[in-house]
Each structure stands twice: as structure tokens, then as C-alpha cells.
Write an enzyme that holds these catalytic residues in place. Structure first.
Site: not given
Length: 302
Positions: A31, A34
């Protein structure tokens, strides 16, 4: 920052959140947002210096935990306080918004410092260091003037030491809150009793005068209540509650429940601070307070 798994979730998140807020960051290695959010959260954890704990959960490796929080997208952050989720957000937020989020929900540095000073005061009292406790509580009130718990403990200790003028000065900033606060109201009741005695309502030989009047008329509630206030001024707490019970057993509603209100106020004053116990346990109740609570319930509910 700590990595959370199903095995350590209960200890590192739920139990830990009872003493410090835990921000849980659900992420995954693939991600990109993230990877942007993570370093910012770690930076803030360091800057906030103990005001919150950062816990990271790999949502792919810990799918059971992700399902428990109904995670639909990542990154998602959830703030846990006292074992319960209180708020959260999704996506890689700018640092400014993250600070706003944290400042809205976390205790301030002043509040944390005041709490530490309160703990120091209780430790000092347990060791018999009254002066050390007084100084710690004074510092706690100065650090966080809005901390009514610290102020209650500070004013109570001043009154216990007979420093009535200092207690009134310390109490003045919250006197308008006394009517809506059981604990602050208890302090005001105590100070009113001291003023009642100081005004000459109870002179030399007061106890004999009270006893004679009550012996002549057991329903002389004005005298019984005056005697209770005189006992409160002397910090003879159980004697005062015994006298108030005598009124309650005969007339629960006398003088707009003045006896019951004074009795409850004394219980607030004499109740000692709750000792620290392991998470999930209930601290033991002081035996004197417990006994007099039961006696009040028995009389009021009869």
C-alpha cells in the site's frame, strides 16, 4: 511503535489503552499511501512523548483483526481509549490534520503532568510525607487548573491540616461549580461547617448543650444538624454521620434532605484514593465507607 498480532493484541492494545491511548494503524506492505502515512505517525508518536502509543497491524497477515474492526480500505487508523474505539480516519492524512485529530482526543501534556504529580502526592501520603503530598498537589493544580480531581485532593488536604484560609483561596476558582459537582460540593459543605462553628454557633460546652437539647426532644432536628456540623468541623466523620442518620431515621426529607446531602458529602470527603490494581480488577472499597454507604441505603430505602 509496535507490531500487533492476534497473540499480543489483548496485551499491547486493549490492556495498554487503559493507561495510554493507542492509535492502531492498519496497513499492508504493498500500500503506497500506507508508506506515506507510517513515517508521519512514527514521527508524531516521538514528538507527543508518551501521550499516545502507535500500534501497527499488517491487515493481510492479521486478517482476523482487520475483520474485527471491519476494515474496508487501508490505511485506516483507529484510536483506542480504555479498551474501546473512540474515533478513526481513513487514508494518508496531512500532518496538520493528524495533529488536529490527536489534539482533539488525547490528554494534554499539562494533564499528563498533573496526573503524575497526583500520583506522587498519593505515594507521599502513603509514606507519611504530608508536606511532600501538599507540594505535589499544589503543583498539579498549578500545572492544570482545570483538573478538579487534583484541586479536590489539594483543598481536602489543606482542610485536614487546619489551613482553612489557604483552602478557601485554592477553592475560590471553582466555587461556582460546587452546586453541580458532588465532590466540590462536599468541600463547600465542610467549609460552611467550619464557618458555622467559627461564627460562634457552637461555644464552650457545646457538646453538653447539644446532648441536653436532644435528650429533651429527639426530634429537635435543628440541634441534631448543628451537632453534626460541629462534629464535621472537628473531622469526627463517623460521629457526624451517626448524628445525620438519627435525623434520616425520623424524617428523610427534613429541610430539603439536608441530612442526606451532608451525609453523602462526608462520604466523599473520607473516601480514600483508589489504589492501583491490575487491569480488569475492581479496587477494594474502604471498609468504613462501604459500611456507612450500606447504612445510608438501609435507612433511605426503608
Amino acid at each position: 511503535m509496535i507490531d500487533i498480532t492476534l497473540e499480543n493484541f489483548e496485551t499491547e492494545v486493549v490492556a495498554a489503552s487503559m493507561s495510554v491511548p493507542v492509535l492502531v494503524d492498519f496497513w499492508a506492505p504493498w500500500c503506497a499511501p500506507c508508506k506515506t502515512l507510517g513515517p508521519v505517525l512514527e514521527k508524531l508518536e516521538a514528538e507527543y512523548a508518551g501521550r499516545f502509543k502507535l500500534a501497527k497491524i499488517d491487515s493481510e497477515q492479521e486478517q482476523q483483526l482487520a475483520a474485527m474492526f471491519d476494515i474496508r480500505s487501508i490505511p485506516t487508523c483507529v484510536l483506542i481509549i480504555n479498551g474501546q474505539p473512540v474515533q478513526g480516519f481513513m487514508g494518508a492524512q496531512p500532518e496538520g490534520l493528524l495533529r488536529n485529530f490527536l489534539d482533539k482526543h488525547l490528554p494534554s501534556a499539562e494533564e499528563l503532568q498533573a496526573e503524575e504529580q497526583e500520583e506522587q502526592a498519593q505515594e507521599a501520603l502513603a509514606e507519611g510525607d504530608t508536606q511532600g503530598a501538599l507540594e505535589a498537589l499544589q503543583s498539579a493544580v498549578a500545572t492544570d487548573p482545570a483538573n478538579d480531581e487534583a484541586r479536590f485532593d489539594y483543598v481536602r488536604l489543606l482542610l485536614q491540616l487546619g489551613r482553612e484560609d489557604d483552602a478557601k483561596v485554592a477553592f475560590a476558582p471553582v466555587i461556582t461549580k460546587a452546586q453541580g459537582s458532588r465532590r466540590l460540593g462536599a468541600l463547600k459543605m465542610w467549609m460552611d461547617a467550619l464557618d458555622f462553628v467559627a461564627a460562634g454557633a457552637c461555644g464552650a460546652g457545646a457538646e453538653a448543650d447539644f446532648d441536653a437539647k436532644i435528650a429533651a426532644n429527639k426530634r429537635d432536628f435543628d440541634t441534631r444538624f448543628a451537632r453534626a456540623r460541629w462534629l464535621i468541623a472537628q473531622q469526627r466523620w463517623t460521629d457526624a454521620m451517626d448524628e445525620l442518620l438519627e435525623i434520616l431515621m425520623r424524617d428523610k426529607t427534613w429541610n430539603e434532605e439536608a441530612a442526606r446531602k451532608a451525609y453523602v458529602a462526608v462520604l466523599e470527603i473520607i473516601e480514600p484514593p483508589k489504589p492501583k490494581v491490575a487491569d480488569g480488577q475492581i479496587p477494594p472499597e474502604d471498609p468504613v465507607v462501604a459500611s456507612y454507604r450500606r447504612r445510608l441505603s438501609s435507612v433511605v430505602l426503608s
